[in-house]
Design a protein around this motif. Structure first.
Motif, short mmCIF file in Angstrom:
data_model
loop_
_atom_site.label_atom_id
_atom_site.label_comp_id
_atom_site.label_asym_id
_atom_site.label_seq_id
_atom_site.Cartn_x
_atom_site.Cartn_y
_atom_site.Cartn_z
N ALA A 104 56.45 39.43 50.30
CA ALA A 104 56.46 40.05 48.97
C ALA A 104 57.87 40.17 48.40
O ALA A 104 58.06 40.22 47.19
N ASP A 105 58.88 40.23 49.29
CA ASP A 105 60.27 40.36 48.83
C ASP A 105 61.00 39.02 48.73
O ASP A 105 62.16 38.98 48.34
N TYR A 106 60.32 37.96 49.08
CA TYR A 106 60.94 36.62 49.08
C TYR A 106 61.20 36.18 47.65
O TYR A 106 60.33 36.27 46.78
N VAL A 107 62.41 35.69 47.39
CA VAL A 107 62.81 35.32 46.03
C VAL A 107 62.69 33.81 45.84
O VAL A 107 63.21 33.04 46.66
N GLY A 108 62.03 33.39 44.76
CA GLY A 108 61.92 31.98 44.43
C GLY A 108 60.80 31.27 45.16
O GLY A 108 59.99 31.88 45.87
N GLN A 109 60.73 29.95 44.97
CA GLN A 109 59.77 29.05 45.64
C GLN A 109 58.32 29.45 45.37
O GLN A 109 57.46 29.36 46.25
N ALA A 110 58.03 29.87 44.14
CA ALA A 110 56.67 30.28 43.80
C ALA A 110 55.67 29.14 43.95
O ALA A 110 54.50 29.36 44.28
N LYS A 111 56.14 27.89 43.75
CA LYS A 111 55.24 26.75 43.88
C LYS A 111 54.82 26.51 45.33
O LYS A 111 53.81 25.86 45.58
N VAL A 112 55.62 27.03 46.26
CA VAL A 112 55.34 26.81 47.68
C VAL A 112 54.63 28.00 48.31
O VAL A 112 53.67 27.83 49.07
N VAL A 113 55.10 29.22 48.01
CA VAL A 113 54.53 30.41 48.67
C VAL A 113 53.97 31.42 47.69
O VAL A 113 53.67 32.55 48.08
N GLY A 114 53.81 31.04 46.43
CA GLY A 114 53.22 31.94 45.46
C GLY A 114 51.74 32.18 45.76
O GLY A 114 51.13 31.48 46.57
N PRO A 115 51.14 33.19 45.12
CA PRO A 115 49.73 33.49 45.35
C PRO A 115 48.84 32.27 45.11
O PRO A 115 48.98 31.56 44.11
N GLY A 116 47.95 32.01 46.06
CA GLY A 116 47.00 30.91 45.93
C GLY A 116 47.50 29.56 46.38
O GLY A 116 46.74 28.60 46.43
N THR A 117 48.80 29.44 46.73
CA THR A 117 49.33 28.15 47.18
C THR A 117 48.84 27.85 48.60
O THR A 117 48.42 28.74 49.34
N LEU A 118 48.94 26.58 48.98
CA LEU A 118 48.44 26.15 50.28
C LEU A 118 49.14 26.89 51.42
O LEU A 118 48.48 27.41 52.33
N LEU A 119 50.47 26.93 51.38
CA LEU A 119 51.20 27.58 52.47
C LEU A 119 50.87 29.06 52.54
O LEU A 119 50.72 29.63 53.63
N ARG A 120 50.73 29.70 51.40
CA ARG A 120 50.37 31.13 51.37
C ARG A 120 49.01 31.35 52.02
O ARG A 120 48.82 32.28 52.81
N ARG A 121 48.06 30.47 51.70
CA ARG A 121 46.71 30.60 52.28
C ARG A 121 46.74 30.36 53.79
O ARG A 121 46.04 31.04 54.55
N LEU A 122 47.56 29.38 54.23
CA LEU A 122 47.67 29.11 55.66
C LEU A 122 48.26 30.31 56.40
O LEU A 122 47.82 30.64 57.51
N ILE A 123 49.24 30.95 55.79
CA ILE A 123 49.86 32.13 56.42
C ILE A 123 48.85 33.27 56.50
O ILE A 123 48.70 33.91 57.55
#
Length: 441
Positions: A29-48
């Motif tokens: 939640a505190d990570y800055v930037g890279q919304a395309k990679v770890v933003g809500p609904g992204t593949l990497l976010r879902r995998l995590i």
């Protein structure tokens, strides 16, 4: 008592760490930037969130948060985090980590996240050691690399990994990180009474090129080198802290991407963009011989006969580069870039030789017509070689009406740009004259 002593030592080490290391966020939640990679609904976010990580390769420039993201992933998925640097570890180190991870999984059921920094520096053998345990799920591998993984890593590892490209942080991201560092009392500079002026923020952002580590490093240098408290961190102090701006440039992606941008800018007739990419490569330490060779190639490939002088200018720049070297050869390279960019463009020569070679490769080879065959040896006359050949210089206008190929082929099609417009008119007349030999007109 031992636990308190260990905790105290860990705290001392943490306080001694550079500001960039101390300011790494601990939560996604505190990570800055890279919304395309770890933003809500992204593949990497879902995998995590589903704890189905597998093998992941984080690819991007320095200072964009690859290591931080790996630590967060391990923390969010409740895995033990183990870090290896590809520059300082070998096959034995990798095997030891894998064996420990295997035992931990069997004994305690605890999973391991193995983070390998600069994984592109591992040899093929070292990368292959990882494959069985990656496939079996013994470890969740997170590799970080500044090089294109499709070129720098083995196909076996790439095929078993999900590739995520991280981009340079935006200006707003860098500014946000700097302000957080100044305000954070626990990990940052909050206890130092720092006032960061907008001008200083703008300068640090501008010189960081999207690299948070570089921006925080300059901020920390400025604070530590100033004894005044409270401290007004001005643009002048920021400029002193940055010193000479570091240019991110390597022999991998950056080299090829900048070269591509240079060529495409010149081809597109944008002299200003061409000069910028030339400067970027020169500042990055690019081999000037490589630059001069590329300009010679471009002179024929993209300008050609639309301006025959272009090749002369490019070759002269190449010779000047060899003769005077840096820094003076930048002048000749700049002259060549601007001339080539502003010259009329034609790729007719490029497409012509491409088509001709394709015919040679893919179609039946055309025999040399008998009247064009060499007759300067004993027995040639007896074989009829060279019989019927008309010497072009004997024709009134230097064009002898005869067949030079044996079949009707057209490869060179001049454009209507620059000098090639004149060549097109002459070529049309020559073709008409040569064809008259076959039609009898």
């Amino acid at each position: 008592m031992a636990d308190l002593f260990t905790a105290s030592r860990a705290a001392n080490v943490a306080r001694a760490a550079p500001l960039a290391a101390r300011m790494r966020p601990r939560r996604l939640a505190d990570y800055v930037g890279q919304a395309k990679v770890v933003g809500p609904g992204t593949l990497l976010r879902r995998l995590i969130e589903a704890d189905r990580l597998g093998s992941v390769i984080l690819y991007g420039p320095p200072g964009v948060g690859k290591t931080t993201l790996a630590e967060i992933i391990a923390r969010e998925t409740k895995r033990r985090f183990v870090e290896l640097s590809a520059t300082a570890s070998g096959v034995k180190d990798v095997r030891d980590v894998l064996e420990t991870a295997r035992r931990r999984l069997e004994d305690d059921g605890q999973k391991t996240c193995l983070f390998v920094d600069e994984i592109h520096r591992y040899s093929k053998a070292q990368q292959d050691v990882l494959l069985p345990d990656v496939e079996n799920g013994v470890i969740a591998l997170i590799g970080a690399t500044t090089q294109n993984p499709f070129f720098a890593l083995t196909s076996a590892l790439v095929s078993r990994s999900r590739i995520f490209e991280l981009e340079a942080l935006s200006r707003d991201d860098i500014a946000d990180i700097l302000r957080r560092a100044v305000a954070d009392r626990e990990h940052g500079l909050g206890s130092e009474q720092i006032e960061l002026t907008p001008e200083a923020v703008a300068l640090l952002v501008e010189t960081s090129d999207g690299d948070a580590r570089r921006a925080l490093g300059a901020l920390e240098i400025g604070v530590l080198s100033s004894h005044e408290r409270p401290l007004v961190f001005t643009a002048e102090l920021a400029r002193e802290s940055v010193q000479r701006k570091a240019i991110t440039y390597d022999s991998g992606d950056t080299h090829y991407d900048c070269a591509s941008a240079l060529i495409k800018s010149i081809r597109g007739s944008d002299a200003d963009a061409g000069l910028y990419w030339l400067a970027r490569m020169l500042e990055g330490g690019e081999d000037v011989r490589f630059l001069s060779r590329r300009l010679v190639i471009l002179a024929s490939e993209d300008v050609g006969n639309a301006d025959p002088r272009a090749l002369m200018i490019a070759v002269a720049a190449m010779q000047a580069t060899e003769f005077v070297g840096l820094p003076e050869c930048q002048l000749a390279l700049s002259q060549a870039v601007t001339y080539l960019a502003l010259a009329p463009k034609s790729n007719a020569c490029t497409t012509a030789i491409g088509a001709a070679r394709r015919d040679v490769r893919e179609q039946a080879v055309i025999p040399v017509p008998r009247h064009l065959q060499d007759k300067h040896y004993a027995g040639a006359k007896q074989l009829g070689h060279g019989q019927g050949y008309e010497y072009a210089h004997d024709a009134p206008d230097g064009i002898a009406a005869q067949d030079y190929l044996g079949v009707d082929k057209r490869y060179y099609e001049p454009t209507d740009r620059g000098f090639e417009r004149d060549l097109a008119e002459r070529l049309a007349e020559i073709r008409r004259r040569l064809k008259s030999d076959q039609t009898g007109e």
